[in-house]
Scaffold this active site. Structure first.
Site, PDB file in Angstrom:
ATOM      1  N   SER A 190      43.995  15.535   0.045  1.00  0.00           N
ATOM      2  CA  SER A 190      45.029  14.889  -0.753  1.00  0.00           C
ATOM      3  C   SER A 190      46.284  15.388  -0.327  1.00  0.00           C
ATOM      4  CB  SER A 190      44.646  15.237  -2.187  1.00  0.00           C
ATOM      5  OG  SER A 190      43.221  14.776  -2.830  1.00  0.00           O
ATOM      6  N   GLU A 225      46.837  64.678  37.540  1.00  0.00           N
ATOM      7  CA  GLU A 225      46.377  63.788  38.602  1.00  0.00           C
ATOM      8  C   GLU A 225      46.667  64.323  40.019  1.00  0.00           C
ATOM      9  OE1 GLU A 225      44.440  60.740  38.606  1.00  0.00           O
ATOM     10  OE2 GLU A 225      44.098  61.361  36.851  1.00  0.00           O
TER      11      GLU A 225
END
Length: 753
Positions: free
Chosen positions: A456, A190
């Site tokens: 249930s 960079e």
């Protein structure tokens, strides 16, 4: 008057040869005066002759006094001549020739002149433009680097990292804690002159301009790491001249205020690296499942390669592009001398491999829930904190594996695409939490937030309300067709067994008996009982509530079952044990006993006796644990088979398992006694490895014995009422999704085939 004497003609003197040979009065080059500059000839002038061809006599030699007088005629022939030597005249001639202006010289001079003029005016213009846009910045006295967004480090009960949360997704690391090749990789690819420039890199800027102009598009950027940091810290990511100039000003300020190492450290901890990761530590954990402190050279090169385009070069999305980019980084590192030839070759031979578990792991559901409840404990977060959770990594892994395997093998068979599992201990601490099949595909936490009909599996609250109203496990009710208004509940098997005990009715999940009990004690009483034990969702107080028509979440129904495992004490499900800062200051530590006693101990024993029968002879037989470990539980299947549940517990843990579809579409007759019961068994067997066997509270360590049911009688519709009729039978599943007759029941009870 006397006449003027006649002027006599001038007689020129003549000299004989003898005289001329003795005396030569002709001017020598030494006696000649220097000609005007640039026109002097080195050849002596020839004598002029008369018309008759005779040579004119040389004029007599003039004295110094006469030589200084100007000539009368102004012709210049009588000008005095200097007495300089020929060598001096030649030197003067060369000097004059050098100083003589030419067209090229004039062009160069004019170019230099106007370049200086334009440079001065350009500098003035630039200063004015910079000053104008810099005026939009706050006063320099207010400039300061903003604090890095705080990180929330979430760890399991044994200290293992679960996840990092916050705006960054990773910890802040010091530069000296990182392997040197990580920052060097960033510099190499960079900003190679980072250590020497003053905030901007004129060489790199010029190279980028040339590249962009020759390519005809924006291909390179000339920003330094300092400029990128200035943009990330202070400015919006828009591409305008105003932002670029402000970026330059702030870059100069950063270079003046901080050292190169400090700037580099800030940059590495804040730069965006894709997939929601800000900073190298977040990226290391996101892509490689490790801290940035432990990265290899290949992994460091891969992360550095992300800086150009985080999404494009993401190893999780485009592994081939990411590897190509990493190779460029490795070449740059080698060229700059940051790594040796052997290190570069080894890194190329063993490229980085992404750990996808970081994005798919079920622990992320737990981490998300932590972040949801965290503000209730510490308010706003201003610095990095560590959250200790109750998650057990082994149980979490077991639950995740069991759920994924079940869905993979039975997705098409049962038509289920999602599931959820939650496990709690007797104090309500969440030990495992799986909110879905794959976190990377769906981040919705079904274990905590999905409200589904429990079917249930809601019936234990009905039976507990009945026991609290004077009934016992041996109380007998008629399993027969009933009708309350327009509602006529039916059993799953469409068959009836006549008189049955409450224990048998619960183990077989008979809908008719549950409806009768709710009618006797009142739907409001059932709702209040469920709420007291831990159900917090809104419940409709009608008789269909007894069959689980009101929606609940897996977490809350699991917490409502916990009092049956701990002797009757209500709990508050929780996942956070302690919160502290990174420097060790405790911000929160859990204390308290939950809801206190919510069920009498005698009734807890009776309920456990009934619930354990479900795993012995009832609908939950597939959930029986290894080595006969005592357990109780209940199956659940909602209307149209949209939801399949199994919630069960031991004296140590309680687990709820749910399967279904997010769009609430029906499954292919998936029942609670089938897939959920099998998954529950697998999860609980692994979770109890190494734990001592604990009896269920209030239940003697004796095998349950229940008499065989009577022969079923034909179903009929009787009774009256005003409750709505469910669109299809709910509950009453037999554990396999198949119809079951009395002969099969007898075989199950007495060991038949």
């Amino acid at each position: 008057m006397a006449t003027r004497a006649k002027r006599q003609p001038r007689i020129e003197p003549t000299f004989g040869e003898s005289e001329s040979s003795l005396l030569d009065l002709r001017l020598s080059p030494r006696d000649r005066p220097s000609a005007p500059s640039g026109k002097t000839s080195s050849k002596p002038k020839s004598r002029k002759t008369t018309k008759t061809g005779t040579r004119k006599k040389a004029a007599p030699k003039k004295t110094a006094a006469t030589s200084r007088k100007p000539s009368r005629g102004g012709s210049g022939k009588g000008k005095p001549r200097s007495g300089r030597s020929g060598a001096k005249r030649r030197a003067a001639k060369r000097k004059n020739r050098f100083q003589a202006p030419t067209a090229l010289g004039r062009l160069v001079k004019r170019g230099l002149y106007w370049s200086m003029v334009l440079g001065i005016w350009g500098t003035i213009a630039m200063v004015c433009v910079v000053g104008y846009y810099a005026a939009f910045l706050p006063p320099t006295s207010e400039w300061q680097v903003p604090a890095r967004p705080p990180n929330v480090k979430i760890v399991a009960s044994n200290g293992d990292l679960i996840a990092n949360r916050g705006d960054t997704g990773g910890e802040a690391v010091r530069l000296e804690q990182l392997p040197p090749y990580l920052p060097n990789a960033v510099i190499a690819i960079e900003d190679r002159r980072y250590r020497s420039h003053f905030g901007i890199d004129p060489v790199g800027l010029a190279r980028a301009m040339v590249t962009n102009l020759t390519s005809g598009r924006l291909q390179q950027g000339g920003s330094t790491l300092t400029q990128q940091l200035a943009k990330n810290l202070f400015l919006e990511p828009d591409r305008t001249i105003k932002r670029k100039i402000q970026e330059l000003v702030l870059a100069f300020w950063l270079e003046a205020e901080y050292s190169k190492d400090e700037i580099l450290e800030m940059y590495l901890n804040r730069v965006y690296l894709g997939s929601g990761a800000y900073g190298v530590d977040a990226a290391a954990r996101r892509y490689f499942g490790k801290s940035a402190r432990l990265l290899t050279i290949a992994e460091a090169a891969t992360i550095a390669g992300l800086l150009k385009a985080p999404s494009r070069y993401s190893p999780a999305r485009n592994p081939d592009l990411a590897e190509d980019r990493a190779q460029l980084v490795l070449a740059a590192m080698n060229e700059e001398g940051y790594i040796t030839d052997d290190e570069a070759k080894n890194a190329l031979a063993a490229p980085a491999r992404v750990v996808r578990r970081y994005t798919t792991a079920s622990e992320n559901y737990a981490a998300d829930w932590v972040m949801d409840v965290l503000p209730h404990f510490v308010g706003s977060i201003e610095k990095d904190i560590i959250v200790d959770t109750t998650i057990d990594p082994a149980m979490q892994q077991a639950a995740e594996q069991a759920l994924r395997s079940a869905l993979k093998e039975n997705r098409d068979k049962y038509g289920v695409r999602q599931g959820a599992i939650v496990t709690l201990d007797t104090a309500g601490a969440v030990k495992a939490l799986v909110g879905g099949a794959d976190y990377s595909r769906s981040q919705f936490n079904r274990a905590v937030y999905a409200k589904r009909q429990p079917g249930s599996s809601f019936k234990p609250f009905v039976y507990l309300a009945a026991l609290e109203n004077g009934m016992t496990p041996q109380t007998v009710r008629q399993d027969r067709p009933v009708r309350y208004g327009n509602w006529s509940p039916q059993n799953y098997t469409k068959e009836h067994y006549g008189p049955v005990t409450l224990t048998r009715a619960l183990s077989l999940s008979l809908n008719t008996v549950a409806a009768q009990l709710a009618h006797e004690v009142g739907a409001g009483t059932v709702a209040n009982t469920a709420k007291r034990l831990g159900i917090s969702s809104e419940m409709k107080k009608n008789l269909s509530l007894s069959l689980g028509t009101s929606e609940v979440t897996p977490l809350e129904i699991a917490s409502a079952y916990v009092p049956l495992s701990n002797g009757g004490y209500g709990v508050l499900p929780h996942i956070i044990r302690r919160i502290k800062t990174v420097d060790g200051k405790t911000l929160y530590s859990r204390s308290g006993d939950g809801r206190g006693r919510v069920v009498e101990r005698r009734l807890v024993g009776e309920m456990n006796l009934m619930m354990s029968e479900t795993l012995v002879t009832g609908t939950g037989r597939k959930a029986r644990l290894e080595s006969g470990r005592p357990a109780g539980g209940k199956t659940g299947t909602s209307q149209d088979f949209r939801d399949a549940w199994f919630i069960g517990y031991t004296g140590n843990l309680t687990t709820a398992v749910w399967f279904g579809n997010d769009d609430n579409s029906p499954t292919k007759k998936a029942t609670g006694g089938g897939l959920p019961a099998l998954v529950w068994k697998e999860v609980m067997d692994k979770a109890h490895e190494g734990l001592p066997v604990a009896d269920l509270p209030g239940v003697p360590n004796l095998p349950a014995s229940v008499s065989a049911p009577r022969k079923p009688v034909p179903s009929a519709s009787v009774g009256s009422g005003s409750d709505p009729i469910p669109p299809a039978p709910i509950g009453g599943d037999n554990g396999s999704g198949e119809r079951r007759g009395p002969l099969n029941l007898l075989r199950n009870l007495f060991g038949g085939g």
